[in-house]
Write a protein that holds these residues in place. Sequence first.
Motif, PDB file in Angstrom:
ATOM      1  N   ALA A  10       0.313 -73.401  74.031  1.00  0.00           N
ATOM      2  CA  ALA A  10       1.260 -74.435  73.595  1.00  0.00           C
ATOM      3  C   ALA A  10       2.585 -73.775  73.233  1.00  0.00           C
ATOM      4  O   ALA A  10       3.242 -73.219  74.098  1.00  0.00           O
ATOM      5  N   TRP A  11       2.941 -73.734  71.930  1.00  0.00           N
ATOM      6  CA  TRP A  11       4.252 -73.205  71.565  1.00  0.00           C
ATOM      7  C   TRP A  11       4.259 -71.699  71.358  1.00  0.00           C
ATOM      8  O   TRP A  11       5.304 -71.093  71.285  1.00  0.00           O
ATOM      9  N   THR A  12       3.076 -71.075  71.243  1.00  0.00           N
ATOM     10  CA  THR A  12       3.036 -69.651  70.929  1.00  0.00           C
ATOM     11  C   THR A  12       2.934 -68.816  72.190  1.00  0.00           C
ATOM     12  O   THR A  12       2.184 -69.146  73.105  1.00  0.00           O
ATOM     13  N   GLY A  13       3.694 -67.724  72.234  1.00  0.00           N
ATOM     14  CA  GLY A  13       3.570 -66.766  73.311  1.00  0.00           C
ATOM     15  C   GLY A  13       2.995 -65.470  72.764  1.00  0.00           C
ATOM     16  O   GLY A  13       3.532 -64.903  71.817  1.00  0.00           O
TER      17      GLY A  13
END
Lengths: 186, 680
Positions: free
Chosen positions: A84-87
């Motif tokens: 999702a938003w985390t890399g």
Amino acid sequence: MNQSTSNRQPPGADARRGFLAKLAAIACGGIATLTPLAAGLWAFLDPLGRRSAAARFVPVAELAAIPPDGVPRRFPVVTDRKDAWTGYAAEPVGAVWLRREPGSDVVQALSATCPHAGCSVEMAAGGTCFRCPCHNSEFTFGGSIVEPSPSPRSMDALDCRVGKDGAVAVQWQAFLAGIADKVAKR
Amino acid sequence: MKPGIPSRRGPVGRLADFLDDRTGWRGLVHEALFERVPGGARWRYVWGSTLVFAFMTQVITGLFLWASYAPSAQTAWESVYYIQHEMTGGWLLRGIHHFMAQAMVVLLALHLLQVVIDGAYKAPREVNFWLGLVLMMLVLGMALTGYLLPWDQKGYWATIVATNLAGIVPVVGPSLQQLIVGGSDYGHHTLTRFFALHAGFLPATLVLFLVVHLALFRRHGLHAKQPITRPDAMFWPDQVLKDAVAMLAVMAVVLGVILVPAVRTMLAGGEVDWGHVGAELGAPADPAESYAAARPEWYFLFLFQFLKVFEGWGATGEFLGAIVVPGLIMGVMFLMPIIGNWRLGHRFNVAFTLAILAGAGLLTGLALNEDYCSLWIDKATLAAAEKLHDETGGDEQKIAAALGNDPAKIAAMRKQLAKLEAWRNSHAFLAASRRAQVEAKRAVELAGRPERIPPTGGLDLVRRDPLLRGPKLFGLLDGKDCASCHAHVDPATPDAAAKFAAASAANLHGFGTAAWVRGLFDPMRVAGPEYFGNTAHKDGDMVTYVRDEMTDREKWKPDEIAAVTVALAAEAGLPDPSATAAQVERGRALIAAGDRCGACHEFGGNGTGLGTAPDLTGWAGRDWLVGIIADPTHERFYGDSNDRMPAFEKAMPRAQIEILADWLRGDWYRAADARGAAAE
Ligand code: FES
């Protein structure tokens, strides 16, 4: 409404007015309530439009680290992962079994993910074949299914490249579990 | 339909009969819908229904938001960012939830007003009135807790204020605060607790009270507006239609607030960035970055302003303003059904409610005026006051003396000075708001990088961003650190010359670029304040060389100077787009040459050695800049001839110096570049 006005109306006008009022009430209330529901569903269905990361070659091992006698060895696949938003940079995302034909530099790569229901396939106790610990599917070192096994297909082979410098890279990819055909996940 | 009577209806009708036999649903529906409305349906009865509708909307949108929200200090902002900017329709979902919450507060006020004016709180409806007041407080509690959940700057700082106010309650205050905050510091448990309150405890309690509220409402029937002049009507469909129209109107207003700006952009031919439509999302909460634009949500502004009335009273004042007075007001409201029994009681109740609402309105107006007055006060009318204030430093006696101790003049000037202060406060607030908006936008831009947000969270991303952090580290906001000597002004800006003159060291805007070097080699500019004019190097070797030697056409041909210029920019890693490789090579040779720059400057092992002048190897590159900021007295840089520049390695962690260097070099993430790279 007083008597005189209702007398002037044709018969059935009251019933019609009541019907229209009901219809209008249901329409207004319906639209008002369905709006937040629709917005919620629109956002809730977001995952359907998302695709898994494109398959790409990931270096996993040195040729020299793979036993030359045809016994497979397990290597973690370490690559960037997006959740999702985390890399996440350089994270273990799965594992592969690499095997070298005796006396050859040709490397065969099998995804360690079981095609039955997604558990992680391990070396069987005797060290002569693969076995999945979840429902005991068995596979040869070549990845072929050993019947009877609950798995619907053989282990998933991955494209594999050996560079001039001996670096082994596999094309990391996930496949749908539980079906007879090998189909890449979207 | 009675059991046993054969039905001649289709399958749907038979299923309805089957269910009715076992549940009696027809009776329930009949009871719910066929209520008598004395005096007929009226628009003034819709407020309660619109409130139930607003609450339903919040439940629906809230549950869907819940499906994507992650309450923790590293994921709350990030997940809300994802909802707002990446999920399909997330902006609409969040926008409805955000603005419906505000609509609910307005509807609450209207419902209360209608109930009080109509005297609907009187016997036998007292208990229901009290339930209504409890419901109101629950709704306000949900509004307060919801404001924190995005964990952005404004929610974070507003919550700090609110919870600190809870802490001033005598005896139990500090413990109460710790319980709400989930510890003594704000973090994961503040979020998990606020979330549990917002989406669990408070709405569950609210539903319980609402069920009783509605049951009692049905028991007593609608409180009809007196006197009744029209025939009765049925709740269904007459009143339901009015209610439904009102609900639709509420939803239309909410959608309007969300969509009108976007529609305007579209009509103007612009492209709408849907992530920025609807509810705002500030920059991630940063406990280390004070937030001058912190304000509560608008419907709490009156309380915020009310507290200012007690300014100067210390904690006692806050206790009075935040707890005692609001508590007394709530107390009077709870007593209204009893007060209403007295002869003039009802009039008192109506007057009291109107006065409270008017007072809240007035305070809200005052708060807005304080924040925004600089938009409508003409600063030119304050010029005299400003001049006097700046000359006297605000000293009362000096001001009086300057006005010839004329009481009338002094009184008039006091008014002007007060206005000036108001203007300045408002100006500062607006500047802080604008900065907050810029930071919020940048945080979103950073979060949208192809690498996504690091596991350490969005705040980490913001803190390490040269574009956001650089100006602060440089001291541009407060004129400290680098900015206490250096200017950082684009020479093309109109008042650049004045700013250069005010600075006591070189302008670092565009440092390392060919344009900057061109100015350095300009004999008219090198000794000016833009470069060395206000420093100890004013008459130094470099200035003399540029003025005497580099102007000598025999020695330095213009194309040679141009070659050195682009070679230096290339050395900085900020190559001039028009420079050719051959030109750079030529420049490098000139820099190294012992009869040119190399006479004083070391360059790439040309043998000059360190100590005479700054090393030009990798000049203005990242390493070079980090080095000179860390310690300009190092022999690689100015050595003993360093002017006044302090060694920042003693005052700043290395990581911050690196951010500063990146900012000076203009080296930061640009979404447009990333899009370009992706397109290739
Ligand atoms: S998951 Fe491997 S056998 Fe079932």
